[in-house]
Design a protein around this motif. Structure first.
Motif, PDB file in Angstrom:
ATOM      1  N   PRO A   1      -9.487   8.402 -10.733  1.00 30.12           N
ATOM      2  CA  PRO A   1      -9.204   6.968 -10.665  1.00 30.12           C
ATOM      3  C   PRO A   1     -10.233   6.124 -11.436  1.00 30.12           C
ATOM      4  CG  PRO A   1      -9.000   7.944  -8.495  1.00 30.12           C
ATOM      5  CD  PRO A   1      -9.596   8.999  -9.400  1.00 30.12           C
ATOM      6  N   SER A   2     -11.326   6.736 -11.843  1.00 32.98           N
ATOM      7  CA  SER A   2     -12.308   6.010 -12.656  1.00 32.98           C
ATOM      8  C   SER A   2     -11.897   5.988 -14.128  1.00 32.98           C
ATOM      9  CB  SER A   2     -13.694   6.637 -12.511  1.00 32.98           C
ATOM     10  OG  SER A   2     -13.700   7.939 -13.054  1.00 32.98           O
ATOM     11  N   SER A   3     -10.857   6.736 -14.470  1.00 36.59           N
ATOM     12  CA  SER A   3     -10.339   6.740 -15.835  1.00 36.59           C
ATOM     13  C   SER A   3      -9.572   5.438 -16.078  1.00 36.59           C
ATOM     14  CB  SER A   3      -9.399   7.935 -16.032  1.00 36.59           C
ATOM     15  OG  SER A   3      -8.677   7.807 -17.230  1.00 36.59           O
ATOM     16  N   LEU A   4      -9.649   4.940 -17.281  1.00 41.21           N
ATOM     17  CA  LEU A   4      -8.952   3.707 -17.626  1.00 41.21           C
ATOM     18  C   LEU A   4      -7.444   3.924 -17.746  1.00 41.21           C
ATOM     19  CD1 LEU A   4      -9.718   0.784 -18.193  1.00 41.21           C
ATOM     20  CD2 LEU A   4      -9.889   1.360 -20.604  1.00 41.21           C
ATOM     21  N   LEU A   5      -7.015   5.156 -17.945  1.00 41.88           N
ATOM     22  CA  LEU A   5      -5.602   5.435 -18.185  1.00 41.88           C
ATOM     23  C   LEU A   5      -4.681   5.014 -17.031  1.00 41.88           C
ATOM     24  CD1 LEU A   5      -4.092   6.464 -20.618  1.00 41.88           C
ATOM     25  CD2 LEU A   5      -4.265   8.757 -19.702  1.00 41.88           C
ATOM     26  N   PRO A   6      -4.966   5.352 -15.769  1.00 41.72           N
ATOM     27  CA  PRO A   6      -4.085   4.879 -14.690  1.00 41.72           C
ATOM     28  C   PRO A   6      -4.036   3.351 -14.601  1.00 41.72           C
ATOM     29  CG  PRO A   6      -5.461   6.664 -13.898  1.00 41.72           C
ATOM     30  CD  PRO A   6      -5.981   6.289 -15.259  1.00 41.72           C
ATOM     31  N   TRP A   7      -5.171   2.714 -14.830  1.00 46.01           N
ATOM     32  CA  TRP A   7      -5.222   1.250 -14.791  1.00 46.01           C
ATOM     33  C   TRP A   7      -4.343   0.659 -15.897  1.00 46.01           C
ATOM     34  CZ3 TRP A   7      -6.609  -2.855 -17.843  1.00 46.01           C
ATOM     35  CH2 TRP A   7      -6.826  -4.070 -17.209  1.00 46.01           C
ATOM     36  N   LEU A   8      -4.438   1.228 -17.099  1.00 38.66           N
ATOM     37  CA  LEU A   8      -3.602   0.756 -18.207  1.00 38.66           C
ATOM     38  C   LEU A   8      -2.120   0.990 -17.920  1.00 38.66           C
ATOM     39  CD1 LEU A   8      -5.729   1.905 -21.275  1.00 38.66           C
ATOM     40  CD2 LEU A   8      -5.311  -0.455 -20.519  1.00 38.66           C
ATOM     41  N   GLY A   9      -1.818   2.080 -17.229  1.00 31.13           N
ATOM     42  CA  GLY A   9      -0.434   2.345 -16.839  1.00 31.13           C
ATOM     43  C   GLY A   9       0.104   1.272 -15.910  1.00 31.13           C
ATOM     44  N   VAL A  10      -0.704   0.872 -14.926  1.00 25.43           N
ATOM     45  CA  VAL A  10      -0.293  -0.204 -14.014  1.00 25.43           C
ATOM     46  C   VAL A  10      -0.079  -1.490 -14.805  1.00 25.43           C
ATOM     47  CG1 VAL A  10      -0.935  -1.628 -12.025  1.00 25.43           C
ATOM     48  CG2 VAL A  10      -1.515   0.796 -12.038  1.00 25.43           C
ATOM     49  N   LEU A  11      -1.005  -1.798 -15.699  1.00 26.14           N
ATOM     50  CA  LEU A  11      -0.881  -3.009 -16.512  1.00 26.14           C
ATOM     51  C   LEU A  11       0.408  -2.976 -17.342  1.00 26.14           C
ATOM     52  CD1 LEU A  11      -2.109  -5.687 -17.458  1.00 26.14           C
ATOM     53  CD2 LEU A  11      -3.315  -4.389 -19.234  1.00 26.14           C
ATOM     54  N   GLY A  12       0.711  -1.835 -17.932  1.00 27.85           N
ATOM     55  CA  GLY A  12       1.940  -1.708 -18.707  1.00 27.85           C
ATOM     56  C   GLY A  12       3.180  -1.917 -17.863  1.00 27.85           C
ATOM     57  N   PHE A  13       3.220  -1.270 -16.695  1.00 35.38           N
ATOM     58  CA  PHE A  13       4.353  -1.452 -15.791  1.00 35.38           C
ATOM     59  C   PHE A  13       4.492  -2.920 -15.386  1.00 35.38           C
ATOM     60  CE2 PHE A  13       4.191   3.172 -14.869  1.00 35.38           C
ATOM     61  CZ  PHE A  13       5.546   3.454 -14.913  1.00 35.38           C
ATOM     62  N   GLU A  14       3.369  -3.538 -15.058  1.00 32.66           N
ATOM     63  CA  GLU A  14       3.417  -4.925 -14.582  1.00 32.66           C
ATOM     64  C   GLU A  14       3.841  -5.888 -15.688  1.00 32.66           C
ATOM     65  OE1 GLU A  14       3.370  -8.388 -12.396  1.00 32.66           O
ATOM     66  OE2 GLU A  14       3.772  -6.297 -11.924  1.00 32.66           O
ATOM     67  N   LEU A  15       3.340  -5.694 -16.895  1.00 31.25           N
ATOM     68  CA  LEU A  15       3.738  -6.584 -17.985  1.00 31.25           C
ATOM     69  C   LEU A  15       5.228  -6.445 -18.295  1.00 31.25           C
ATOM     70  CD1 LEU A  15       0.665  -6.346 -20.371  1.00 31.25           C
ATOM     71  CD2 LEU A  15       1.263  -8.203 -18.793  1.00 31.25           C
ATOM     72  N   LEU A  16       5.731  -5.228 -18.231  1.00 28.28           N
ATOM     73  CA  LEU A  16       7.166  -5.014 -18.422  1.00 28.28           C
ATOM     74  C   LEU A  16       7.963  -5.692 -17.310  1.00 28.28           C
ATOM     75  CD1 LEU A  16       9.402  -3.648 -20.080  1.00 28.28           C
ATOM     76  CD2 LEU A  16       9.083  -1.629 -18.659  1.00 28.28           C
ATOM     77  N   ASN A  17       7.499  -5.547 -16.084  1.00 29.87           N
ATOM     78  CA  ASN A  17       8.141  -6.189 -14.940  1.00 29.87           C
ATOM     79  C   ASN A  17       8.158  -7.706 -15.126  1.00 29.87           C
ATOM     80  OD1 ASN A  17       9.135  -6.430 -12.127  1.00 29.87           O
ATOM     81  ND2 ASN A  17       7.110  -7.301 -11.779  1.00 29.87           N
ATOM     82  N   GLU A  18       7.055  -8.262 -15.558  1.00 32.19           N
ATOM     83  CA  GLU A  18       6.977  -9.716 -15.713  1.00 32.19           C
ATOM     84  C   GLU A  18       7.815 -10.207 -16.887  1.00 32.19           C
ATOM     85  OE1 GLU A  18       6.031 -11.727 -13.365  1.00 32.19           O
ATOM     86  OE2 GLU A  18       5.593  -9.862 -12.311  1.00 32.19           O
ATOM     87  N   LEU A  19       7.914  -9.426 -17.936  1.00 28.82           N
ATOM     88  CA  LEU A  19       8.817  -9.811 -19.030  1.00 28.82           C
ATOM     89  C   LEU A  19      10.252  -9.909 -18.522  1.00 28.82           C
ATOM     90  CD1 LEU A  19       7.525  -7.843 -22.137  1.00 28.82           C
ATOM     91  CD2 LEU A  19       7.655 -10.324 -21.843  1.00 28.82           C
ATOM     92  N   MET A  20      10.611  -8.980 -17.649  1.00 28.20           N
ATOM     93  CA  MET A  20      11.958  -9.010 -17.072  1.00 28.20           C
ATOM     94  C   MET A  20      12.117 -10.225 -16.149  1.00 28.20           C
ATOM     95  SD  MET A  20      12.457  -4.934 -16.464  1.00 28.20           S
ATOM     96  CE  MET A  20      14.090  -5.025 -15.770  1.00 28.20           C
ATOM     97  N   ASP A  21      11.047 -10.573 -15.427  1.00 32.57           N
ATOM     98  CA  ASP A  21      11.097 -11.713 -14.507  1.00 32.57           C
ATOM     99  C   ASP A  21      11.052 -13.053 -15.237  1.00 32.57           C
ATOM    100  OD1 ASP A  21      11.297 -10.201 -12.255  1.00 32.57           O
ATOM    101  OD2 ASP A  21       9.245 -10.513 -11.570  1.00 32.57           O
ATOM    102  N   ILE A  22      10.226 -13.153 -16.273  1.00 29.26           N
ATOM    103  CA  ILE A  22      10.060 -14.432 -16.966  1.00 29.26           C
ATOM    104  C   ILE A  22      11.387 -14.921 -17.529  1.00 29.26           C
ATOM    105  CG2 ILE A  22       9.114 -15.475 -19.065  1.00 29.26           C
ATOM    106  CD1 ILE A  22       6.505 -14.043 -18.509  1.00 29.26           C
ATOM    107  N   PHE A  23      12.119 -14.016 -18.132  1.00 34.39           N
ATOM    108  CA  PHE A  23      13.363 -14.402 -18.781  1.00 34.39           C
ATOM    109  C   PHE A  23      14.577 -13.901 -18.012  1.00 34.39           C
ATOM    110  CE2 PHE A  23      10.204 -14.265 -22.230  1.00 34.39           C
ATOM    111  CZ  PHE A  23      10.284 -15.594 -22.626  1.00 34.39           C
ATOM    112  N   HIS A  24      14.582 -14.119 -16.701  1.00 40.22           N
ATOM    113  CA  HIS A  24      15.755 -13.663 -15.950  1.00 40.22           C
ATOM    114  C   HIS A  24      16.867 -14.719 -16.012  1.00 40.22           C
ATOM    115  CE1 HIS A  24      13.892 -16.037 -12.683  1.00 40.22           C
ATOM    116  NE2 HIS A  24      15.104 -16.137 -12.211  1.00 40.22           N
ATOM    117  N   TRP A  25      18.066 -14.223 -15.938  1.00 40.85           N
ATOM    118  CA  TRP A  25      19.245 -15.072 -15.990  1.00 40.85           C
ATOM    119  C   TRP A  25      19.406 -15.735 -14.639  1.00 40.85           C
ATOM    120  CZ3 TRP A  25      21.940 -16.575 -20.022  1.00 40.85           C
ATOM    121  CH2 TRP A  25      23.195 -17.144 -19.823  1.00 40.85           C
TER     122      TRP A  25
END
Length: 116
Positions: free
Chosen positions: A40-64
């Motif tokens: 968990p001290s590796s940056l990779l899992p943290w970057l994965g969460v960030l990627g998932f969250e940014l994708l989630n927010e892109l879907m939320d920002i422009f929702h119909w």
């Protein structure tokens, strides 16, 4: 549909959508650490969460919504903070713990070599 799924999940679990972000962020963080066989001290899992969250927010920002796209930047920033807060704290906590671990001294460093 995607928004309704998140609402239904939050209601099923009896928590708010904000709390859902917190729990899912931690689950993704530790889940990726296990799946990727990384500390968990590796940056990779943290970057994965960030990627998932940014994708989630892109879907939320422009929702119909009601026949038009709506743009909700303030809510998205709050969701990103909620999702990333505990994974960030965990990342730094694990890194601090690793930095405080005593380091093993190689045996070759303990053997004195004669001076020439």
């Amino acid at each position: 549909m995607y928004n309704a799924l998140k609402t239904d999940l939050a209601e099923f679990l009896g928590i708010t959508k904000d709390a859902l972000h917190i729990h899912i962020g931690l689950a993704i963080f530790f889940g990726l650490a296990v799946l990727l066989k990384r500390s968990p001290s590796s940056l990779l899992p943290w970057l994965g969460v960030l990627g998932f969250e940014l994708l989630n927010e892109l879907m939320d920002i422009f929702h119909w919504h009601a026949g038009a796209f709506s743009f909700e930047l303030g809510d998205s920033l709050k969701d990103i903070v909620n999702t990333m807060a505990w994974p960030t704290i965990a990342l730094f906590g694990f890194r601090l713990a690793e930095a405080r671990k005593p380091r093993a001294i190689p045996a070759s460093a303990l053997i004195e070599t004669p001076a020439e």
